[in-house]
Each structure stands twice: as structure tokens, then as C-alpha cells.
Scaffold this active site. Structure first.
Site, PDB file in Angstrom:
ATOM      1  CG  ASP A 224      38.232 -14.635   5.855  1.00  9.59           C
ATOM      2  OD1 ASP A 224      38.108 -15.631   6.411  1.00  9.59           O
ATOM      3  OD2 ASP A 224      39.171 -14.025   5.068  1.00  9.59           O
ATOM      4  CG  ASP A 379      46.454 -15.827  10.307  1.00  8.88           C
ATOM      5  OD1 ASP A 379      45.905 -16.472   9.874  1.00  8.88           O
ATOM      6  OD2 ASP A 379      46.015 -15.258  11.459  1.00  8.88           O
TER       7      ASP A 379
HETATM    8  O1  1PR Z   1      43.535 -13.148  15.775  1.00 11.11           O
HETATM    9  O2  1PR Z   1      42.241 -14.548  17.177  1.00 11.11           O
HETATM   10  O3  1PR Z   1      41.234 -12.124  16.561  1.00 11.11           O
HETATM   11  O4  1PR Z   1      41.491 -13.988  14.718  1.00 11.11           O
HETATM   12  C1  1PR Z   1      41.412 -13.450  13.626  1.00 11.11           C
HETATM   13  C2  1PR Z   1      41.034 -14.393  12.645  1.00 11.11           C
HETATM   14  O5  1PR Z   1      41.006 -13.557  11.435  1.00 11.11           O
HETATM   15  C3  1PR Z   1      42.319 -15.246  12.393  1.00 11.11           C
HETATM   16  O6  1PR Z   1      41.947 -16.620  12.138  1.00 11.11           O
HETATM   17  C4  1PR Z   1      42.890 -14.756  11.084  1.00 11.11           C
HETATM   18  O7  1PR Z   1      43.360 -15.939  10.269  1.00 11.11           O
HETATM   19  C5  1PR Z   1      41.675 -14.184  10.325  1.00 11.11           C
HETATM   20  N1  1PR Z   1      42.022 -13.122   9.667  1.00 11.11           N
HETATM   21  C6  1PR Z   1      42.316 -11.782  10.122  1.00 11.11           C
HETATM   22  N2  1PR Z   1      42.826 -10.880   8.997  1.00 11.11           N
HETATM   23  C7  1PR Z   1      42.585 -11.576   7.721  1.00 11.11           C
HETATM   24  C8  1PR Z   1      42.557 -11.096   6.621  1.00 11.11           C
HETATM   25  O8  1PR Z   1      41.907 -11.609   5.737  1.00 11.11           O
HETATM   26  N3  1PR Z   1      42.665  -9.700   6.458  1.00 11.11           N
HETATM   27  N4  1PR Z   1      41.645 -13.725   7.447  1.00 11.11           N
HETATM   28  C9  1PR Z   1      41.708 -12.790   8.195  1.00 11.11           C
HETATM   29  C10 1PR Z   1      41.926 -14.785   7.206  1.00 11.11           C
HETATM   30  C11 1PR Z   1      42.367 -16.479   5.845  1.00 11.11           C
HETATM   31  C12 1PR Z   1      41.471 -17.842   5.626  1.00 11.11           C
HETATM   32  C13 1PR Z   1      40.913 -17.656   4.324  1.00 11.11           C
HETATM   33  C14 1PR Z   1      41.656 -18.802   3.539  1.00 11.11           C
HETATM   34  C15 1PR Z   1      41.007 -19.342   2.400  1.00 11.11           C
HETATM   35  N5  1PR Z   1      41.568 -15.412   6.129  1.00 11.11           N
HETATM   36  O9  1PR Z   1      40.396 -17.951   6.555  1.00 11.11           O
HETATM   37  O10 1PR Z   1      39.669 -17.735   4.202  1.00 11.11           O
HETATM   38  O11 1PR Z   1      43.192 -18.212   3.205  1.00 11.11           O
HETATM   39  O12 1PR Z   1      41.106 -18.257   1.220  1.00 11.11           O
HETATM   40  P1  1PR Z   1      41.103 -18.406  -0.247  1.00 11.11           P
HETATM   41  O13 1PR Z   1      40.426 -19.932  -0.436  1.00 11.11           O
HETATM   42  O14 1PR Z   1      40.231 -17.359  -1.039  1.00 11.11           O
HETATM   43  O15 1PR Z   1      42.707 -18.696  -0.716  1.00 11.11           O
HETATM   44  P2  1PR Z   1      42.121 -13.470  16.123  1.00 11.11           P
END
Ligand code: 1PR
Length: 523
Positions: A224, A379
Site C-alpha cells: 500500500d 473493500d
Molecule cells: O479506489 O480504485 O482508487 O483504489 C484504491 C485502492 O487502495 C483499493 O484497492 C483499496 O483497496 C486500497 N486502499 C485504499 N485505502 C486503503 C487503506 O488501507 N487505507 N488499502 C487501501 C487497502 C488492503 C489490502 C491490504 C490487505 C492485507 N489495503 O491491500 O494490503 O488487507 O493486509 P494485511 O495482510 O496486513 O492484513 P481506487
């Protein structure tokens, strides 16, 4: 000097990077004469058969290519570069291919997920310098929905099993082509490329693989990425999507450094999510493009990029389509793009009108780059209910009761990094996106993200049942056993983790070591 057919679509940079990493100088073909005078030619391929042939026709490259092939000079076709050698394809009925190899290209008809994505083995049918020096149990990266059916057995170089066996390599004299992507297949793939380049490589013996080849479950490292408060692009990680600790964005390292480390540790794929992409416009965010360019120079496994893939109008009124945004990423080294927020809005529209416009990001990108290039990042968050009839969403019975002891829940889709809940459930979203042309689902879970409690198996099973495309299980991995659990208790094709890898609590190698002998994986 290698002559390289860049017909202007897909991720050709990775092949160039792989060839350059082997010390080759690559010359890009811009004019038909350059094909005729080539001494070694590489025809890479990502995308749609019809599209690629159309471009070759437009650029007047078809006849020079046929002439080159007939001359029996060294030729390596990759994926569509293999399929284009055939007469025609079910992917684009009526479009004539190069017709160098008699036969056709057919779509997989199987109960298994299509596209066939991931690492699978090859069973060579005849000696070839392409496979010289390999052990035989190596796996290579495939990503395709169509496979070639040559008329003549002599043209078959290798077979791979996915349900039934299909032809994964052909060779006629010096003309060789693989369905898999050597440039995305780690060390084994680089070896194949080196063998192609080395005209004197030993032919070796046919690789003997006992029984059928098997598709490996993939372990994916996710980064991320966002700018921190000082403006540096950093890998961060949240707990249930909150990436700040005491008000400061967590900084877990530099994206390119971490990607390199994960490649060396055996990650089967790497995903970058630009998590503030929903508010910033990614093409203004050049550092992200730079990250991709640098990573693809030294990381030879598939790269996915997500965040901000959508139509955009900048402050000067210039309009960019999602396709243009994606194209820039593909040119910079991405193999797949992942669409999050926009996919929810597209699906809502599609479900409301029942009509495909053909102009949504999902439809446009999959038409040009193929379904396999479009990942939908979901999500979802659990919403508990007392009974299945209480909402008009797909509700599941759960073994993890809610705060008031509720036995049922639905999974609400969110947009903008979990900030906004929508009136749509994850299963319906996944199904609608598959209808529109998506090739894979990246299934996060806000409740589990960063908790180390393990994957939400109920969510994964429910979404997996709703679609036929592959599903990447994500969020919650805390130990090696969680990977075993997700692969044995669900049908997810791959599992993604972030926090445990970044914090070096569980190295990727330890996950693979634990799964070895229990679950099919790439070693
Ligand atoms: O909406 O097309 O602009 O895409 C934004 C992207 O960013 C989406 O794929 C969304 O999942 C991701 N995203 C947005 N905000 C966050 C955040 O964390 N605040 N991250 C975010 C999403 C989730 C996973 C993470 C897993 C594993 N992160 O990718 O890596 O949950 O984590 P873990 O193993 O530590 O539990 P758009």
C-alpha cells in the site's frame, strides 16, 4: 542485438527489461524493413488477438513477419506472439492470423477458473534449446483464456495441464513460442530467454514431468503506497484501513526496495496500491510511475497496480480516460491494473440499467488489454443482520456472530478506501464486474485488514461461489497456518498479505516452506 516487435499495446517493457538484464541490446521495430533485416526477433504479447492483428495489419508488418518466419531465423513468440502464428482465433472470429503454424486458437471450456492465471509446469515433448539446463519441475507464469491447437503433432514443443492438457509451447526449426511469459517467470523464465538468445545452447533432453503439471497457489505481497506527511512516497499499512499511528502515516519502507526484497524471497506476484489514488490523479503522481519503471527493471514476476484508475478531468479541463491512465501504467511495467472505487460505481450503473455501455473502465481496458489485465479490488465490510430477509442483499449465515449475537451478515462494498459504504454487496459486485469483463478479484476485508486474525473464509467462499474468475484472498494473514487454511478451506487461487511481510514477522520463504508438500506452490 535483438529485434523487438513493439506493436504498441500491453506491457512490453518487462520483456525488454528481461532481455537487457541478460546483457542484450534491444532494437524496437518501427518499420517493416526492420523485420526483414532482423537476425533474432522477439514478438511479445499481451492483449486481444483481434487487436494485435489489426495493429500488425495497420503497420504493414504481417507480410514482413511471414517472410521472416519462412526464413527460419530465430524467432521467439510470447503469449499472443504464439497465438498470432496460427490461422485464426475464437477470440476474434473472422480475423486472419499469420497462418505460419496450421491450426487455430480456442477458448478454455472448463469448470476451472478462466483465465488460467498463475504458475504452472511444462512437459516438453521434444528436445529444445529453450528448455536446456532446466530441472523439469520449474513453474512458469501463464495468463490467458485461449490456447493454441496445432494441426501437426511435430509442431508441439510442450504441454501443460489445466483440466485437460493444452499446448504451452511450439517449435518449428528456429521458430519457437511459449504460451507462458518467460519475462514474468523469475529465474526459470530468464533461463528460457537466455537459452533462446544462446544459439549454441545444448538441446538437452525432453523434460520429464511425472503425471500432470499443476497450477500453483500464488503468494502475493501487497504494498500500500502513499505520500507521507513529508511528501515522500512510502509503503504504509493500516489496521482496518487506518494507516496513521499517533496521527502520522506509518512508513514501512521504500516501495522499490520492498518489491525487490519480496521478489528475491520468492513472491509469486507483487501488487502496488496507490491508496490515495481516489483523490489524487495518478498521472500527476509521477513517482508512482517511476516506482513501476524501476521495479520492472529488476523484478521478473507479475506486477499489479491499483488506485485512481478512472476517468479524470484535470484543472485545465483536459479529460483523461481510465484507459489512458491504465495504458500509462502498462507502458511503465504493470501487467494488470486493479480498479476499486470506480468498479463499484460502474457496477451500480450496470445493475440499475441492465445495460453495458461498452465505455466503462472495466469494458474498455479488458477489450484492449484482455480480461486478465483487469483486477477488481473489493473493500467490503461486514454488516450484521438478524435475519436473511432483512435486507435485499446477499446475506450469509455466519459462524462469527455479531456484537448483538446476530447470526447473519452481508458484505457491504465501500469506496474511497473504506470511507463510504454503498448499497451493494460484495458478491453482487464481483458477479457484475465479471460480466463486464474483469479477469480477477482482489478480495480485501476491512474487518480483517491488519488484524493478523486470518482471512475471512466465509467472505472468500461466498465471493468464490458467485464468480468463475480467480479470486485473491486478502486481509488478515497473521501466520503461515493462515495460508494453509485459506487454500484448503476455500477455493481461492491466491493469497495476499502485507503487514506480516513488511514487519518481517513471517517471511515469504517461511510461508512456502510450510506449504511445501501440502499445497501446490512454486518453489
Ligand atoms: O479506489 O480504485 O482508487 O483504489 C484504491 C485502492 O487502495 C483499493 O484497492 C483499496 O483497496 C486500497 N486502499 C485504499 N485505502 C486503503 C487503506 O488501507 N487505507 N488499502 C487501501 C487497502 C488492503 C489490502 C491490504 C490487505 C492485507 N489495503 O491491500 O494490503 O488487507 O493486509 P494485511 O495482510 O496486513 O492484513 P481506487
Amino acid at each position: 542485438m535483438i529485434t523487438f516487435l513493439d506493436y504498441g499495446a500491453g506491457n512490453v517493457r518487462s520483456v525488454i527489461n528481461a532481455l537487457e538484464s541478460l546483457g542484450e541490446t534491444v532494437r524496437l521495430v518501427t518499420r517493416p524493413e526492420e523485420i526483414v533485416s532482423a537476425e533474432r526477433l522477439v514478438f511479445p504479447g499481451v492483449g486481444n488477438f483481434g487487436n494485435v492483428i489489426e495493429i500488425l495489419n495497420e503497420k504493414k508488418l504481417m507480410e514482413p513477419l511471414r517472410e521472416y518466419l519462412r526464413s527460419n531465423r530465430p524467432f521467439l513468440g510470447i503469449c499472443i506472439g504464439l497465438q498470432a502464428l496460427f490461422e485464426e482465433s475464437e477470440e476474434a472470429p473472422g480475423v486472419k492470423g499469420l497462418g505460419f503454424i496450421p491450426g487455430t486458437v480456442k477458448r478454455f471450456v472448463t469448470d476451472l477458473a478462466v483465465p488460467h492465471i498463475g504458475w504452472n509446469g511444462v512437459r516438453a515433448r521434444k528436445p529444445s534449446r529453450l528448455f536446456s539446463g532446466l530441472r523439469g519441475d520449474e513453474k512458469f507464469y501463464f495468463v490467458h483464456s485461449f490456447y493454441v491447437v496445432p494441426e501437426a503433432e511435430e509442431d508441439v514443443l510442450s504441454l501443460t495441464d489445466y483440466g485437460d492438457a493444452f499446448v504451452s509451447g511450439i517449435q518449428r526449426g528456429n521458430v519457437m513460442a511459449t504460451q507462458f511469459h518467460p519475462e514474468k517467470s523469475g529465474e526459470a523464465g530468464l533461463r528460457v530467454l537466455r537459452n533462446f538468445l544462446d544459439l549454441h545452447a545444448d538441446e538437452g533432453l525432453p523434460i520429464h514431468v511425472p503425471g500432470k503439471t499443476r497450477l500453483a497457489k500464488r503468494i502475493i505481497a501487497c504494498l500500500d503506497v502513499r505520500s507521507n506527511d513529508r511528501g515522500d512516497l512510502v509503503v504504509t499499512k493500516g489496521d482496518q484501513y487506518d494507516v496513521r499511528e499517533e496521527g502520522i502515516v506509518r512508513n514501512l519502507g521504500r516501495p522499490v526496495d520492498l518489491a525487490r526484497r519480496y521478489y528475491q524471497e520468492g513472491a509469486d506476484e507483487i501488487t502496488f496500491l496507490n491508496i490515495t489514488g481516489f483523490r489524487d490523479f495518478p498521472l500527476e503522481d509521477m513517482p508512482m510511475i517511476e516506482v513501476l519503471k524501476q521495479t520492472s527493471e529488476e523484478v521478473f514476476v507479475p506486477l499489479t497496480i491499483g488506485g485512481g484508475i478512472r476517468d479524470y478531468t484535470d484543472k485545465d479541463g483536459r479529460k483523461y480516460t481510465a484507459l489512458e491512465v491504465a495504458a500509462e501504467y502498462f507502458r511503465s511495467g504493470a501487467d494488470k491494473v486493479s480498479i476499486g472505487s470506480d468498479a463499484v460505481l460502474i457496477a451500480e450503473d450496470y445493475l440499475r440499467t441492465g445495460r453495458r455501455t461498452g465505455r466503462s473502465a472495466i469494458e474498455e481496458i479488458s477489450r484492449v488489454y484482455g480480461n486478465q489485465a483487469v483486477v477488481i479490488s473489493i473493500d467490503p465490510r461486514r454488516v450484521y443482520v438478524d435475519s436473511p430477509g432483512e435486507v435485499r442483499h446477499r446475506v450469509i449465515g455466519t459462524r462469527i456472530p455479531g456484537p448483538k449475537g446476530e447470526q447473519y451478515c452481508w458484505y457491504q462494498c465501500t469506496i474511497k478506501g473504506g470511507r463510504e459504504g454503498r448499497d451493494l454487496d460484495a458478491m453482487t459486485l464481483a458477479r457484475a464486474c465479471e460480466d463486464l469483463g474483469a479477469g480477477e478479484i482482489l478480495l480485501n476485508c476491512i474487518d480483517r485488514d491488519g488484524t493478523n486474525l486470518g482471512f475471512d473464509l466465509e467472505l472468500i467462499n461466498a465471493v468464490k461461489k458467485a464468480v468463475t474468475i480467480p479470486v485473491i484472498a486478502s486481509s488478515g494473514a497473521g501466520c503461515v497456518e493462515h495460508f494453509y487454511e485459506v487454500f484448503t478451506e476455500t477455493k481461492a487461487e491466491s493469497a495476499l498479505a502485507a503487514g506480516i511481510f513488511h514487519r518481517e514477522e513471517v517471511p515469504i520463504a517461511a510461508v512456502k516452506q510450510f506449504l511445501r508438500g501440502k499445497v501446490e506452490i512454486r518453489l
